[in-house]
Write a protein that holds these residues in place. Structure first.
Motif, PDB file in Angstrom:
ATOM      1  N   SER A 255       0.814  -1.213   0.000  1.00 30.18           N
ATOM      2  CA  SER A 255       0.000   0.000   0.000  1.00 30.18           C
ATOM      3  C   SER A 255       0.850   1.266   0.000  1.00 30.18           C
ATOM      4  O   SER A 255       0.316   2.366  -0.167  1.00 30.18           O
ATOM      5  N   ALA A 256       2.159   1.126   0.176  1.00 32.15           N
ATOM      6  CA  ALA A 256       3.037   2.278   0.029  1.00 32.15           C
ATOM      7  C   ALA A 256       3.096   2.737  -1.419  1.00 32.15           C
ATOM      8  O   ALA A 256       3.478   3.878  -1.704  1.00 32.15           O
ATOM      9  N   GLY A 257       2.745   1.853  -2.341  1.00 35.82           N
ATOM     10  CA  GLY A 257       2.720   2.214  -3.752  1.00 35.82           C
ATOM     11  C   GLY A 257       4.087   2.378  -4.378  1.00 35.82           C
ATOM     12  O   GLY A 257       4.211   2.901  -5.484  1.00 35.82           O
ATOM     13  N   SER A 258       5.118   1.911  -3.703  1.00 34.78           N
ATOM     14  CA  SER A 258       6.479   2.019  -4.231  1.00 34.78           C
ATOM     15  C   SER A 258       7.401   1.138  -3.406  1.00 34.78           C
ATOM     16  O   SER A 258       7.063   0.730  -2.290  1.00 34.78           O
ATOM     17  N   ALA A 259       8.568   0.848  -3.958  1.00 29.83           N
ATOM     18  CA  ALA A 259       9.592   0.099  -3.224  1.00 29.83           C
ATOM     19  C   ALA A 259      10.418   1.109  -2.439  1.00 29.83           C
ATOM     20  O   ALA A 259      11.530   1.477  -2.813  1.00 29.83           O
ATOM     21  N   SER A 260       9.853   1.569  -1.323  1.00 30.75           N
ATOM     22  CA  SER A 260      10.454   2.660  -0.558  1.00 30.75           C
ATOM     23  C   SER A 260      10.669   2.255   0.894  1.00 30.75           C
ATOM     24  O   SER A 260      10.246   1.182   1.335  1.00 30.75           O
ATOM     25  N   LEU A 261      11.299   3.148   1.646  1.00 33.70           N
ATOM     26  CA  LEU A 261      11.480   2.902   3.076  1.00 33.70           C
ATOM     27  C   LEU A 261      10.138   2.844   3.800  1.00 33.70           C
ATOM     28  O   LEU A 261      10.013   2.178   4.830  1.00 33.70           O
ATOM     29  N   ARG A 262       9.150   3.522   3.277  1.00 30.59           N
ATOM     30  CA  ARG A 262       7.822   3.447   3.881  1.00 30.59           C
ATOM     31  C   ARG A 262       7.254   2.040   3.761  1.00 30.59           C
ATOM     32  O   ARG A 262       6.602   1.543   4.681  1.00 30.59           O
ATOM     33  N   ALA A 263       7.499   1.398   2.636  1.00 22.87           N
ATOM     34  CA  ALA A 263       7.067   0.005   2.464  1.00 22.87           C
ATOM     35  C   ALA A 263       7.798  -0.908   3.440  1.00 22.87           C
ATOM     36  O   ALA A 263       7.203  -1.822   4.023  1.00 22.87           O
ATOM     37  N   VAL A 264       9.076  -0.655   3.637  1.00 24.80           N
ATOM     38  CA  VAL A 264       9.855  -1.446   4.597  1.00 24.80           C
ATOM     39  C   VAL A 264       9.298  -1.280   6.004  1.00 24.80           C
ATOM     40  O   VAL A 264       9.093  -2.256   6.740  1.00 24.80           O
ATOM     41  N   SER A 265       9.035  -0.035   6.388  1.00 26.63           N
ATOM     42  CA  SER A 265       8.474   0.232   7.711  1.00 26.63           C
ATOM     43  C   SER A 265       7.123  -0.453   7.890  1.00 26.63           C
ATOM     44  O   SER A 265       6.842  -1.029   8.953  1.00 26.63           O
ATOM     45  N   ALA A 266       6.288  -0.409   6.848  1.00 22.65           N
ATOM     46  CA  ALA A 266       4.982  -1.064   6.918  1.00 22.65           C
ATOM     47  C   ALA A 266       5.128  -2.568   7.106  1.00 22.65           C
ATOM     48  O   ALA A 266       4.363  -3.199   7.845  1.00 22.65           O
ATOM     49  N   GLY A 267       6.119  -3.164   6.452  1.00 22.79           N
ATOM     50  CA  GLY A 267       6.364  -4.595   6.618  1.00 22.79           C
ATOM     51  C   GLY A 267       6.821  -4.943   8.025  1.00 22.79           C
ATOM     52  O   GLY A 267       6.398  -5.947   8.609  1.00 22.79           O
ATOM     53  N   VAL A 268       7.673  -4.099   8.593  1.00 26.82           N
ATOM     54  CA  VAL A 268       8.185  -4.336   9.947  1.00 26.82           C
ATOM     55  C   VAL A 268       7.051  -4.314  10.968  1.00 26.82           C
ATOM     56  O   VAL A 268       6.914  -5.223  11.804  1.00 26.82           O
ATOM     57  N   VAL A 269       6.219  -3.283  10.929  1.00 29.23           N
ATOM     58  CA  VAL A 269       5.149  -3.174  11.926  1.00 29.23           C
ATOM     59  C   VAL A 269       4.079  -4.245  11.714  1.00 29.23           C
ATOM     60  O   VAL A 269       3.446  -4.700  12.682  1.00 29.23           O
ATOM     61  N   THR A 270       3.890  -4.666  10.472  1.00 30.93           N
ATOM     62  CA  THR A 270       2.925  -5.729  10.189  1.00 30.93           C
ATOM     63  C   THR A 270       3.338  -7.029  10.865  1.00 30.93           C
ATOM     64  O   THR A 270       2.540  -7.687  11.550  1.00 30.93           O
ATOM     65  N   ASN A 271       4.584  -7.401  10.697  1.00 29.22           N
ATOM     66  CA  ASN A 271       5.074  -8.662  11.266  1.00 29.22           C
ATOM     67  C   ASN A 271       5.084  -8.616  12.793  1.00 29.22           C
ATOM     68  O   ASN A 271       4.675  -9.574  13.461  1.00 29.22           O
ATOM     69  N   LEU A 272       5.505  -7.498  13.356  1.00 31.80           N
ATOM     70  CA  LEU A 272       5.599  -7.380  14.813  1.00 31.80           C
ATOM     71  C   LEU A 272       4.213  -7.372  15.459  1.00 31.80           C
ATOM     72  O   LEU A 272       3.998  -8.012  16.499  1.00 31.80           O
ATOM     73  N   ALA A 273       3.269  -6.685  14.855  1.00 33.53           N
ATOM     74  CA  ALA A 273       1.913  -6.654  15.404  1.00 33.53           C
ATOM     75  C   ALA A 273       1.277  -8.037  15.365  1.00 33.53           C
ATOM     76  O   ALA A 273       0.585  -8.441  16.319  1.00 33.53           O
ATOM     77  N   ALA A 274       1.505  -8.777  14.285  1.00 29.74           N
ATOM     78  CA  ALA A 274       0.953 -10.130  14.181  1.00 29.74           C
ATOM     79  C   ALA A 274       1.511 -11.031  15.279  1.00 29.74           C
ATOM     80  O   ALA A 274       0.772 -11.782  15.930  1.00 29.74           O
ATOM     81  N   ALA A 275       2.815 -10.960  15.488  1.00 27.67           N
ATOM     82  CA  ALA A 275       3.453 -11.797  16.513  1.00 27.67           C
ATOM     83  C   ALA A 275       2.926 -11.466  17.909  1.00 27.67           C
ATOM     84  O   ALA A 275       2.577 -12.363  18.695  1.00 27.67           O
ATOM     85  N   CYS A 276       2.851 -10.188  18.225  1.00 30.59           N
ATOM     86  CA  CYS A 276       2.378  -9.774  19.556  1.00 30.59           C
ATOM     87  C   CYS A 276       0.902 -10.109  19.742  1.00 30.59           C
ATOM     88  O   CYS A 276       0.477 -10.463  20.851  1.00 30.59           O
ATOM     89  N   GLY A 277       0.129 -10.002  18.660  1.00 32.18           N
ATOM     90  CA  GLY A 277      -1.283 -10.371  18.751  1.00 32.18           C
ATOM     91  C   GLY A 277      -1.468 -11.839  19.060  1.00 32.18           C
ATOM     92  O   GLY A 277      -2.297 -12.217  19.903  1.00 32.18           O
ATOM     93  N   GLY A 278      -0.685 -12.693  18.392  1.00 36.14           N
ATOM     94  CA  GLY A 278      -0.780 -14.128  18.645  1.00 36.14           C
ATOM     95  C   GLY A 278      -0.412 -14.487  20.069  1.00 36.14           C
ATOM     96  O   GLY A 278      -1.099 -15.286  20.729  1.00 36.14           O
ATOM     97  N   LEU A 279       0.664 -13.908  20.582  1.00 37.02           N
ATOM     98  CA  LEU A 279       1.093 -14.184  21.957  1.00 37.02           C
ATOM     99  C   LEU A 279       0.049 -13.721  22.969  1.00 37.02           C
ATOM    100  O   LEU A 279      -0.222 -14.406  23.965  1.00 37.02           O
ATOM    101  N   THR A 280      -0.543 -12.567  22.705  1.00 32.42           N
ATOM    102  CA  THR A 280      -1.539 -12.026  23.638  1.00 32.42           C
ATOM    103  C   THR A 280      -2.762 -12.919  23.718  1.00 32.42           C
ATOM    104  O   THR A 280      -3.276 -13.212  24.811  1.00 32.42           O
ATOM    105  N   TRP A 281      -3.273 -13.354  22.563  1.00 36.10           N
ATOM    106  CA  TRP A 281      -4.480 -14.189  22.553  1.00 36.10           C
ATOM    107  C   TRP A 281      -4.221 -15.520  23.254  1.00 36.10           C
ATOM    108  O   TRP A 281      -5.069 -16.011  24.014  1.00 36.10           O
ATOM    109  N   VAL A 282      -3.049 -16.108  23.030  1.00 35.46           N
ATOM    110  CA  VAL A 282      -2.715 -17.365  23.701  1.00 35.46           C
ATOM    111  C   VAL A 282      -2.708 -17.175  25.213  1.00 35.46           C
ATOM    112  O   VAL A 282      -3.229 -18.006  25.970  1.00 35.46           O
TER     113      VAL A 282
END
Length: 493
Positions: A255-282
């Motif tokens: 959704s950054a619409g380009s191969a930019s640092l914003r896309a990298v940042s979006a990928g980082v927060v996506t992965n971290l939020a998913a991991a923390c969400g899984g641990l919390t629900w468990v």
């Protein structure tokens, strides 16, 4: 160069070629590729494929959570959403959402049938041409519908659902997506921040699923001791969640619409939020059952992914922990709401997507940062509370309420009308529900043993002898009934 500087070939600024309508230029007279970076093009094509991968992921997730005798129907409907919505998107969906001269609520038909859709920079970003942006955003429309139609689980008919897909995309998804993402849309102009679909994708699908579930009514035996509804195939649940997790990198980072640092940042927060969400629900489930839950982990992962979606291109990496933990908590407790409302939301779509999307939208108001948005080199926002932009919370709440209300009310009207059309009654009859939607509507099954149970429950056609119960490994320890007999009993209940 000796100082380590890498010199790249940068695209020419788009020259606004005249006399070619909306096509962006005459490919016979000039090379239209010079206006775009090949890295951006390659990344967006890859991101499109990743979002497409999410759709069978939804199917496997829903299939595993449902009963075995309706497992194939949910995978089938997920894939059919690609067929129906892809055509709708080509026919007029893209034009209604992303036309260059759209209104505040809906676009027009200037790109009807993808005409005038080629190399002009899209309204979604100058680094992506219209044709590629149409392909990418079409996957968003497909997965939104796939998420919503999981509400048919165990008791909804297929034919009216297919009609619903086309109509709902046109009347509900397209307007919400237009006013959220098109620069002419009222939420966009207001200043609402929704990077990858908190409202158009998750809130709209969650509210639609709630309406669909309410309209269909409760499954046979729901809320009684007659039938115990629980996930029939946890492996499918894990497989579907894996597809979703992988595909979400294309969903958010793309959704950054380009191969930019914003896309990298979006990928980082996506992965971290998913991991923390899984641990919390468990952890939340463990406090009650004193057992770990694979389904719980998968639910938490999805909650984290949903929560970070609207914020992924706006918030700093450290905040992703909050975007994982908080949505997992709200969604976990949100699964109880269906009992208060007395609505059989079979797959907790409302809890995970509507509540998760609302939570993510609100959190975006607190943690959006102007410097993260500008990582793509062009985007400028006022930010959220991190930038002392206090009014952003009001913008986000406005977006949530309007999207949720429009989706729920609009979906209810659509379902009411479809249900009155001869041959398009939404709910299956009781007999079809008893034998299962796979048998009643598809004539195909997710598992071979369904055919075995059918053979074992009827007289043998070999030499006219009755079928014999299975022995050995098929005998349930400490019980008189065989595994096959148990399958027959479970599937007939």
């Amino acid at each position: 160069m000796s100082d380590g500087t890498v010199v790249g070939i940068m695209p020419f600024p788009y020259n606004g070629t005249t006399g070619t309508g909306y096509t962006g230029g005459d490919s016979i007279q000039q090379d239209l590729n010079v206006f775009y970076d090949r890295g951006d093009i390659a990344w967006m094509i890859t991101a499109t494929a990743l979002v497409l991968l999410q759709i069978p992921g939804v199917g496997f997730l829903y299939s595993g959570l449902a009963r075995r005798k309706s497992a194939l129907q949910l995978i089938f409907l997920s894939m059919m959403s690609v067929g129906v919505v892809t055509f709708q998107w080509f026919f007029w969906g893209y034009s209604l959402v992303f036309s260059h001269s759209a209104g505040r609520f809906i676009g027009n038909l200037e790109m009807f049938g993808f005409m005038n859709n080629l190399a002009q920079p899209s309204v979604g970003g100058s680094r992506v041409p219209d044709l590629l942006f149409a392909l990418y955003q079409g996957m968003f429309a497909c997965i939104t519908v796939a998420l919503a139609v999981g509400a048919v689980a165990d008791r909804g008919r297929i034919a009216p659902c297919l009609v619903f897909m086309f109509v709902w995309t046109t009347l509900i998804y397209d307007p919400i997506a237009c006013w959220t993402w098109n620069p002419s849309g009222w939420v966009n102009k207001l200043g609402g921040l929704d990077f990858a679909g908190g409202t158009p994708v998750h809130i709209s699908s969650g509210m639609a699923a709630l309406s669909y579930s309410l309209f269909l009514g409760k499954r046979r035996g729901f809320g009684t001791a007659e039938v115990q509804y629980r996930p029939h195939n946890v492996i499918h649940v894990i497989t579907g969640t894996t597809f979703l997790w992988v595909g979400w990198f294309g969903f958010n980072a793309g959704s950054a619409g380009s191969a930019s640092l914003r896309a990298v940042s979006a990928g980082v927060v996506t992965n971290l939020a998913a991991a923390c969400g899984g641990l919390t629900w468990v952890a939340l489930d463990y406090r009650l059952e004193r057992k770990f839950s694979a389904v719980g982990f998968c639910s938490g992962v999805v909650a984290g992914l949903v929560g970070i979606t609207p914020a992924s291109g706006y918030v700093p990496p450290w905040s992703a922990v909050i975007f994982g933990v908080v949505p997992a908590i709200t969604c976990n407790f949100g699964t109880k709401i269906k009992y208060w409302l007395k609505i059989d939301d079979a797959l907790d779509i409302f809890a995970l997507h509507a509540i998760g999307g609302i939570t993510g939208n609100i959190l975006t108001a607190f943690f959006a940062a102007d410097y993260i948005a500008h990582l793509d080199g062009t985007s400028v926002i006022n930010g959220g509370w991190l930038n002392h932009h206090w009014i952003q919370l009001a913008y986000q709440l406005n977006d949530c309420v309007s999207g949720a209300a429009y989706s729920f009310v609009g979906t209810s009207i659509i379902l009411y009308i479809i249900n009155w059309i001869p041959g398009l009654h939404l709910r299956a009859d009781e007999g079809s529900e008893i034998i299962g939607m796979d048998d009643a509507e598809l004539g195909e099954f997710a598992y071979d043993f369904v055919e075995i149970t059918r053979d074992m429950s009827s007289p043998s056609t070999i030499q006219g002898e009755p079928a014999k119960p299975l022995k050995g490994h098929d005998q349930l320890p400490g019980a008189r009934e065989t595994v096959t007999e148990k399958m027959i009993r479970d599937d007939s209940s």
